[in-house]
Each structure stands twice: as structure tokens, then as C-alpha cells.
Design a protein around this motif. Structure first.
Motif, PDB file in Angstrom:
ATOM      1  N   PRO A  39       0.665  -1.067   0.053  1.00 16.43           N
ATOM      2  CA  PRO A  39       0.058   0.123   0.165  1.00 16.43           C
ATOM      3  C   PRO A  39       0.872   1.314  -0.104  1.00 16.43           C
ATOM      4  CG  PRO A  39      -0.154  -1.238   2.093  1.00 16.43           C
ATOM      5  CD  PRO A  39       0.434  -2.091   1.195  1.00 16.43           C
ATOM      6  N   GLN A  40       2.082   1.265   0.433  1.00 11.02           N
ATOM      7  CA  GLN A  40       3.022   2.395   0.508  1.00 11.02           C
ATOM      8  C   GLN A  40       4.263   1.873   0.498  1.00 11.02           C
ATOM      9  OE1 GLN A  40       2.452   5.455   3.524  1.00 11.02           O
ATOM     10  NE2 GLN A  40       0.306   4.766   3.972  1.00 11.02           N
ATOM     11  N   PRO A  41       5.212   2.936  -0.218  1.00  8.21           N
ATOM     12  CA  PRO A  41       6.631   2.180  -0.148  1.00  8.21           C
ATOM     13  C   PRO A  41       7.245   1.903   1.491  1.00  8.21           C
ATOM     14  CG  PRO A  41       6.377   4.391  -1.330  1.00  8.21           C
ATOM     15  CD  PRO A  41       5.119   4.125  -0.569  1.00  8.21           C
ATOM     16  N   GLY A  42       7.787   0.550   1.205  1.00  4.85           N
ATOM     17  CA  GLY A  42       8.161  -0.128   2.429  1.00  4.85           C
ATOM     18  C   GLY A  42       7.233  -0.812   3.424  1.00  4.85           C
ATOM     19  N   TRP A  43       5.989  -0.987   2.815  1.00  3.81           N
ATOM     20  CA  TRP A  43       4.803  -1.511   3.242  1.00  3.81           C
ATOM     21  C   TRP A  43       4.694  -2.922   2.614  1.00  3.81           C
ATOM     22  CZ3 TRP A  43       0.182   1.349   5.850  1.00  3.81           C
ATOM     23  CH2 TRP A  43       0.578   2.597   6.510  1.00  3.81           C
ATOM     24  N   GLN A  44       4.544  -3.955   3.473  1.00  8.25           N
ATOM     25  CA  GLN A  44       4.123  -5.041   2.807  1.00  8.25           C
ATOM     26  C   GLN A  44       3.178  -6.151   3.663  1.00  8.25           C
ATOM     27  OE1 GLN A  44       7.794  -7.226   0.985  1.00  8.25           O
ATOM     28  NE2 GLN A  44       8.833  -5.461   0.769  1.00  8.25           N
ATOM     29  N   GLU A  45       2.307  -6.181   3.180  1.00  6.01           N
ATOM     30  CA  GLU A  45       1.071  -6.833   3.950  1.00  6.01           C
ATOM     31  C   GLU A  45       0.454  -8.066   3.281  1.00  6.01           C
ATOM     32  OE1 GLU A  45      -0.648  -2.615   5.863  1.00  6.01           O
ATOM     33  OE2 GLU A  45      -1.707  -3.537   4.448  1.00  6.01           O
ATOM     34  N   GLN A  46       0.090  -9.027   4.392  1.00  3.03           N
ATOM     35  CA  GLN A  46      -0.820 -10.010   3.967  1.00  3.03           C
ATOM     36  C   GLN A  46      -1.865  -9.972   4.765  1.00  3.03           C
ATOM     37  OE1 GLN A  46       1.436 -13.499   3.752  1.00  3.03           O
ATOM     38  NE2 GLN A  46       2.497 -13.008   1.885  1.00  3.03           N
ATOM     39  N   ALA A  47      -3.243 -10.369   4.327  1.00  7.36           N
ATOM     40  CA  ALA A  47      -4.318 -10.967   5.116  1.00  7.36           C
ATOM     41  C   ALA A  47      -4.433 -12.090   5.902  1.00  7.36           C
ATOM     42  CB  ALA A  47      -5.445 -10.891   4.378  1.00  7.36           C
ATOM     43  N   PRO A  48      -4.496 -12.243   7.318  1.00  2.00           N
ATOM     44  CA  PRO A  48      -4.495 -13.429   7.898  1.00  2.00           C
ATOM     45  C   PRO A  48      -5.451 -14.369   7.524  1.00  2.00           C
ATOM     46  CG  PRO A  48      -3.714 -11.645   9.590  1.00  2.00           C
ATOM     47  CD  PRO A  48      -4.159 -11.022   8.056  1.00  2.00           C
ATOM     48  N   GLU A  49      -6.533 -13.771   7.057  1.00  2.00           N
ATOM     49  CA  GLU A  49      -7.559 -14.603   6.694  1.00  2.00           C
ATOM     50  C   GLU A  49      -7.442 -15.155   5.597  1.00  2.00           C
ATOM     51  OE1 GLU A  49     -11.428 -16.455   6.781  1.00  2.00           O
ATOM     52  OE2 GLU A  49     -10.450 -15.267   8.273  1.00  2.00           O
ATOM     53  N   ASP A  50      -6.763 -15.054   4.550  1.00  2.52           N
ATOM     54  CA  ASP A  50      -6.023 -15.497   3.531  1.00  2.52           C
ATOM     55  C   ASP A  50      -5.388 -16.735   3.660  1.00  2.52           C
ATOM     56  OD1 ASP A  50      -7.292 -13.712   1.644  1.00  2.52           O
ATOM     57  OD2 ASP A  50      -5.347 -12.592   1.199  1.00  2.52           O
ATOM     58  N   TRP A  51      -4.305 -16.708   4.930  1.00  4.50           N
ATOM     59  CA  TRP A  51      -3.813 -17.743   5.384  1.00  4.50           C
ATOM     60  C   TRP A  51      -4.760 -18.964   5.919  1.00  4.50           C
ATOM     61  CZ3 TRP A  51      -1.014 -14.363   9.464  1.00  4.50           C
ATOM     62  CH2 TRP A  51      -0.135 -13.466   8.863  1.00  4.50           C
ATOM     63  N   TRP A  52      -5.545 -18.309   6.399  1.00  5.02           N
ATOM     64  CA  TRP A  52      -6.708 -19.624   6.920  1.00  5.02           C
ATOM     65  C   TRP A  52      -7.363 -20.098   5.825  1.00  5.02           C
ATOM     66  CZ3 TRP A  52      -7.241 -22.591  10.478  1.00  5.02           C
ATOM     67  CH2 TRP A  52      -8.427 -23.427  10.898  1.00  5.02           C
ATOM     68  N   GLN A  53      -7.765 -19.336   5.010  1.00  6.94           N
ATOM     69  CA  GLN A  53      -8.721 -19.968   3.771  1.00  6.94           C
ATOM     70  C   GLN A  53      -7.646 -20.958   2.916  1.00  6.94           C
ATOM     71  OE1 GLN A  53     -11.756 -19.804   2.976  1.00  6.94           O
ATOM     72  NE2 GLN A  53     -11.853 -18.509   5.141  1.00  6.94           N
ATOM     73  N   ALA A  54      -6.379 -20.554   2.819  1.00  6.64           N
ATOM     74  CA  ALA A  54      -5.388 -21.354   2.161  1.00  6.64           C
ATOM     75  C   ALA A  54      -5.292 -22.806   2.938  1.00  6.64           C
ATOM     76  CB  ALA A  54      -4.100 -20.736   2.035  1.00  6.64           C
ATOM     77  N   ILE A  55      -5.349 -22.630   4.242  1.00  2.85           N
ATOM     78  CA  ILE A  55      -5.350 -23.808   5.176  1.00  2.85           C
ATOM     79  C   ILE A  55      -6.396 -24.802   4.599  1.00  2.85           C
ATOM     80  CG2 ILE A  55      -5.622 -24.542   7.416  1.00  2.85           C
ATOM     81  CD1 ILE A  55      -3.255 -23.073   8.285  1.00  2.85           C
ATOM     82  N   ILE A  56      -7.780 -24.344   4.720  1.00  2.00           N
ATOM     83  CA  ILE A  56      -8.858 -24.840   4.439  1.00  2.00           C
ATOM     84  C   ILE A  56      -8.883 -25.383   3.017  1.00  2.00           C
ATOM     85  CG2 ILE A  56     -11.411 -24.444   4.107  1.00  2.00           C
ATOM     86  CD1 ILE A  56     -11.270 -22.282   6.077  1.00  2.00           C
ATOM     87  N   ARG A  57      -8.487 -24.634   2.059  1.00  2.00           N
ATOM     88  CA  ARG A  57      -8.410 -25.235   0.800  1.00  2.00           C
ATOM     89  C   ARG A  57      -7.470 -26.314   0.577  1.00  2.00           C
ATOM     90  NH1 ARG A  57      -7.207 -20.656  -3.331  1.00  2.00           N
ATOM     91  NH2 ARG A  57      -7.301 -22.335  -4.760  1.00  2.00           N
ATOM     92  N   SER A  58      -6.367 -26.148   1.213  1.00  2.00           N
ATOM     93  CA  SER A  58      -5.256 -27.140   0.963  1.00  2.00           C
ATOM     94  C   SER A  58      -5.694 -28.429   1.677  1.00  2.00           C
ATOM     95  CB  SER A  58      -3.748 -26.573   1.339  1.00  2.00           C
ATOM     96  OG  SER A  58      -3.726 -26.140   2.728  1.00  2.00           O
ATOM     97  N   THR A  59      -6.234 -28.175   2.837  1.00  2.00           N
ATOM     98  CA  THR A  59      -6.425 -29.564   3.735  1.00  2.00           C
ATOM     99  C   THR A  59      -7.600 -30.162   3.081  1.00  2.00           C
ATOM    100  OG1 THR A  59      -6.037 -28.367   5.760  1.00  2.00           O
ATOM    101  CG2 THR A  59      -7.329 -30.239   6.101  1.00  2.00           C
ATOM    102  N   ARG A  60      -8.323 -29.615   2.465  1.00  2.19           N
ATOM    103  CA  ARG A  60      -9.705 -30.367   1.816  1.00  2.19           C
ATOM    104  C   ARG A  60      -9.320 -31.034   0.754  1.00  2.19           C
ATOM    105  NH1 ARG A  60     -14.400 -30.612   3.591  1.00  2.19           N
ATOM    106  NH2 ARG A  60     -15.180 -29.130   5.384  1.00  2.19           N
TER     107      ARG A  60
END
Length: 508
Positions: A39-60
Motif C-alpha cells: 500500500p505504501q513504499p516499504g509496506w508489505q502486508e498480507q491478510a491473515p484470513e487469506d492464510w486461513w482460507q489457504a489452510i482450509i483449501r489445501s487441507t480439503r
């Protein structure tokens, strides 16, 4: 006897979920990507909900594709990318939709404030935190407190990446020693938070989570998590570890003085030892190991495989185009070209600092460069010089560890770069070490997390089995004919790095 475990390698680009049997053998894996936003120079973000949804998808996916009896799954464990800060409210809610990841550097002013109170050299030698300080969790928390004071007041705990996923699985807020060692307030000698540093940060002490052993049982899966993932409620969640330490475990780092090189987009050399390797000049970054009482000390370069990828995309677009049309893999074609160039690439040198300088380099403002170009040079020389330059840069990292430890007779390689036998031979010649390539390849972090699950549930009584799981595929020995050439090239490479640092400093 048919027990299974699941390991999750929660990386910067996505999650790899793998199913292992009780012998530590991988049966199936799947990768689910998720985005990073800037979103800004030097900022690097991820959404924790994305991690959880990836866990759900990969587990299934694992459950659907393998058709295993899910009641045979006894445990899971996660290897997570480091230095995450995920605020959880006193009501149990996630307080920020997107959170800073390890490489986020927004907290530079907070770090400056902290070091007005705490001596930087003393802090580094206490914590082993050798990345740029603003990357470490405590400074990001200070930033959060400053910019979101109302949310900070209702925050219960701030936890890491894999710890958030453990929380979603079990409802318990905790971390392990390896992840806590990247908090910026962890004392490597006492294996605990350092009260003086917590006070200097101005952060409430109780905002840092309790610390468990990496192979401790956090709990079992809640009914809600069971419904989402498809896993039965009896599955035990093991605390897991930071990715660096899980990879060290999976790379045969079960005893002191074990060392490995990970060769991927970035690259690093890591040493497992009974004492942390601390050098204020070069600043190796240290995490406590997932095995209690040991440490994983590492030095890195930011652009290894990504430098070679840049060469592929920029200098070899015809090879990439041929691959996309069903032809030979572009990297294989590049290897064949590089083999036609002589050791030393006919006078060409390449500095791989395309993503800036790491702590082992003369300046963080380093840039990449080719030097020594003549009209007679060919594309083959450019490719070989790139591969040599990456190996030479890592040789400097290796020599730092040689300064503090006895010499090493061999080096295990893991990561995607191990696919190239030509490159492995270059490393053997430049490291002046035997290079070992095993079947584990890119599975080291996954194996490390699986081993924590197997040990934590008592299916293993030690980590000794990891050695037997690594089956040597090839061994590359230094060619004595190239020794003198590469020693001279190494001296020239160091001189080039110094020149680039000086030039960039002058141009600032």
C-alpha cells in the motif's frame, strides 16, 4: 500403525500442505498461493484470513485427493514465515484485516526511538536479530500502538503467522521459542522475553504470547475448525516453528555444526550450533532452533534465483518463448549455454545485488552489475557469470561461518536451485567443498514441521530419523583444475562489491 500427520509450510508466496506417514515420508502435497499487497513504499502486508482460507483449501484438497481415512490423521504442525504481527482482540477477534509481514519496513522511526534508549550493538548481541531492525516484531507493534491507539487498548495478544493459524485451529493464543526469538525483545541466553527491552518499547508485557516448546501440543481442533477444514476434532495441533528453524530441522540440522545452503529466489547459509553466531559487522540473523538448546544462525543474499530469473526474462526471452511453446525448459537451455563458457566466464563478473545489499555486503544500497564486458563476450558468458556471482556471494557468507567454527567437509543443498547439476558443480568448485544433493530438495521446511508433529505426538522418540529420510542423489566434488581460477575470481568479486558500494554512496 497407519497414523498420518499434516505439515503446513506457510511461506511468503503461499502455503504448501503435505501429508506424511508416521515414517516421515511425504505422500501428497498441494500449494495454494495468496497475495502480498504494497500500500505504501516499504509496506508489505498480507491478510491473515487469506492464510486461513489457504489452510482450509489445501487441507480439503489433501483429504479429497488422497482418499485417506481422515481418522488416521493424528496431528498437524505449521512452519511459518517470520516476524509477523497479528493483533487479536480481548473478544477474540482479528483487529486488522491486513498485517505487516517479515519484510515490512514501515517502523523505522519506532526503531530509532528504541535505540535512543537501548544500545544497538548490545541489542543485536542479545537478540541475534540481524535483519534491518525495523523488520522485527516489537517495532511494528510500536507502530501499531502509535497509529491505532484505540485498537491497541483492546488488544489481548499480538501473535505470529503460524500462531494465528494455530489459534484458528484451537482457540489458544501462544507461540514457540523459535518464533519468539524474532520478536526483538527475546534474550537468546535466557530463552525468554527481556524485561528491559519490553519496557524500552513501551509495549504492555502481557501483549506478548506465552511461549511453548516447538513440539508441544497446543490443543485439539475446535468443532468450528473441524467443520471448515474437514479434519476430525481429535487431531492434535503442535506448536510448530519459524520457517528458518523448521527448515534447519528438515535439512538434517539435528546436531550441532550441521550446515546447509538453501538456494531459491533468495538464498542463505544456515548453521545449527549450541551457541549463536554473532558478528556485529556482518550481522548473521539468529533464531532459536526448534530443538531446545540450539540455534540456527544464517546469512543471506536477497536475489539468488531471482537474479537468474531476471537474466532468463531479459537476456534469454527466446529461450523462455520456446519453453512456452512446448520446447525445452529455459533454465535447462541456459545451463547448456553456460557450460560452453570457461570457468571465470571469460573475464565477466556479476554482482547479484539486484534487490539491494544484505548484511554480508558492504552497503544496503548495493545494486547488481556486470563488469569486464568485451566485444568477444557471449550470452553464454553472461549466464555463467550470473551463476558464478551468486555462488561467490554465498561463498563470502560461508567464510563468515568458517571464521567462528571449524572447517566443514561438505554442504547440503536444498531448494529449487538444486535441480541444476551444472550449478551444483559450480558451487562445489567455488565453496571448495563437497556438495550433497538429496531427495528432499524443496521439502525441507515441510519435513521439519512434520517431524515436530511426529515427535510431539510420540510417534517419534527423537529426530534421528531425519538423517535416514535424506537419501543422497548426487555428490559434487570440487574440481582441482578450477581452484586457482575461482580464488582469483573471488578476490575480484570482493573488489567489485566494494566498488559498487562506493559508487552508490557517492551517487546518493
Amino acid at each position: 500403525m497407519n497414523e498420518k500427520v499434516i505439515s503446513y509450510d506457510l511461506g511468503t508466496g503461499g502455503i504448501k500442505a503435505s501429508l506424511f506417514n508416521r515414517n516421515g515420508e511425504a505422500l501428497h502435497s498441494v500449494f495454494i498461493p495468496y497475495p502480498t499487497v504494497y500500500p505504501q513504499p516499504g509496506w508489505q502486508e498480507q491478510a491473515p484470513e487469506d492464510w486461513w482460507q489457504a489452510i482450509i483449501r489445501s487441507t480439503r484438497h489433501l483429504l479429497d485427493k488422497t482418499k485417506i481415512d481422515k481418522n488416521k490423521i493424528t496431528a498437524l504442525a505449521i512452519s511459518g514465515h517470520s516476524l509477523g504481527v497479528v493483533p487479536i482482540g480481548k473478544d477474540g477477534s482479528l483487529l486488522q484485516v491486513a498485517t505487516p509481514i517479515w519484510s515490512d519496513r514501515r517502523a523505522s522511526s519506532e526503531a530509532e526511538t528504541f535505540f535512543n534508549r537501548i544500545d544497538y550493538k548490545e541489542w543485536y548481541e542479545t537478540t541475534g536479530n540481524g535483519f534491518p531492525p525495523e523488520c522485527y516484531s516489537v517495532f511494528k507493534i510500536m507502530w501499531y500502538k502509535k497509529h491505532f491507539p484505540e485498537q491497541y487498548e483492546v488488544t489481548d495478544k499480538i501473535i505470529g503467522t503460524k500462531d494465528y493459524c494455530n489459534y484458528r485451529f484451537t482457540g489458544r493464543l501462544c507461540t514457540d521459542y523459535s518464533y519468539a526469538s524474532g520478536s526483538g525483545v527475546f534474550d537468546l541466553k535466557t530463552w525468554n522475553y527481556k524485561e528491559e527491552y519490553v519496557q524500552a518499547s513501551g509495549i504492555r508485557p502481557d501483549i506478548f504470547p506465552e511461549i511453548l516448546d516447538s513440539d508441544a501440543i497446543v490443543g485439539t481442533i475446535t468443532p468450528e475448525a473441524s467443520l471448515e477444514t474437514g479434519l476430525p476434532e481429535h487431531v492434535r495441533v503442535i506448536c510448530g516453528g519459524v520457517d528458518n528453524s523448521c527448515m534447519a530441522l528438515g535439512s538434517k540440522g539435528i546436531k550441532p555444526s550441521r550446515i546447509y545452503t538453501s538456494l531459491g529466489s533468495s538464498a542463505w547459509i544456515a548453521l545449527v550450533s549450541e551457541n549463536p553466531v554473532l558478528d556485529f559487522d556482518k550481522k548473521p540473523y539468529v533464531f532459536t532452533h526448534v530443538i531446545k538448546g540450539m540455534y540456527a544462525s544464517a546469512t543471506c543474499i536477497f536475489s539468488a534465483g531471482s537474479s537468474l530469473q531476471w537474466v532468463r526474462n531479459t537476456i534469454c526471452p527466446d529461450l523462455l518463448s520456446a519453453e512456452e511453446q512446448g520446447g525445452e525448459d529455459a533454465y535447462i537451455a541456459m545451463n547448456k549455454l553456460a557450460e560452453t563458457s570457461a570457468p571465470g566466464a571469460n573475464g565477466l563478473l556479476f554482482n547479484p545485488s539486484l534487490a539491494g545489499g544484505s548484511s554480508i555486503e558492504p552497503s544496503p544500497d548495493m545494486t547488481g552489475a556486470f563488469t569486464g564486458l568485451r566485444l568477444g563476450n557471449t550470452r553464454a558468458d553472461l549466464i555463467r557469470a550470473t551463476m558464478e556471482g551468486i555462488a561467490l556471494n554465498l561463498r563470502i557468507a560461508l567464510d563468515l561461518f568458517r571464521k567462528y567454527h571449524a572447517s566443514f567437509s561438505e554442504m547440503l543443498f536444498v531448494g529449487g536451485g538444486t535441480k541444476s547439476d551444472f550449478w551444483m558443480q559450480l558451487f562445489a568448485d567455488i565453496y571448495e567443498l563437497e556438495i550433497q544433493k538429496t531427495n528432499i530438495g524443496q521439502e525441507a521446511a515441510s519435513l521439519g514441521a512434520a517431524a515436530l508433529a511426529l515427535k510431539g505426538t510420540g510417534l517419534w522418540n527423537s529426530y534421528e530419523k531425519i538423517d535416514t529420510l535424506h537419501q543422497e542423489q548426487q555428490r559434487f566434488r570440487p574440481d582441482p583444475r578450477h581452484q586457482a581460477t575461482y580464488r582469483k575470481v573471488l578476490d575480484n568479486f570482493k573488489a567489485l562489491a566494494d566498488s559498487i558500494a562506493s559508487l552508490n554512496s557517492t551517487n546518493k
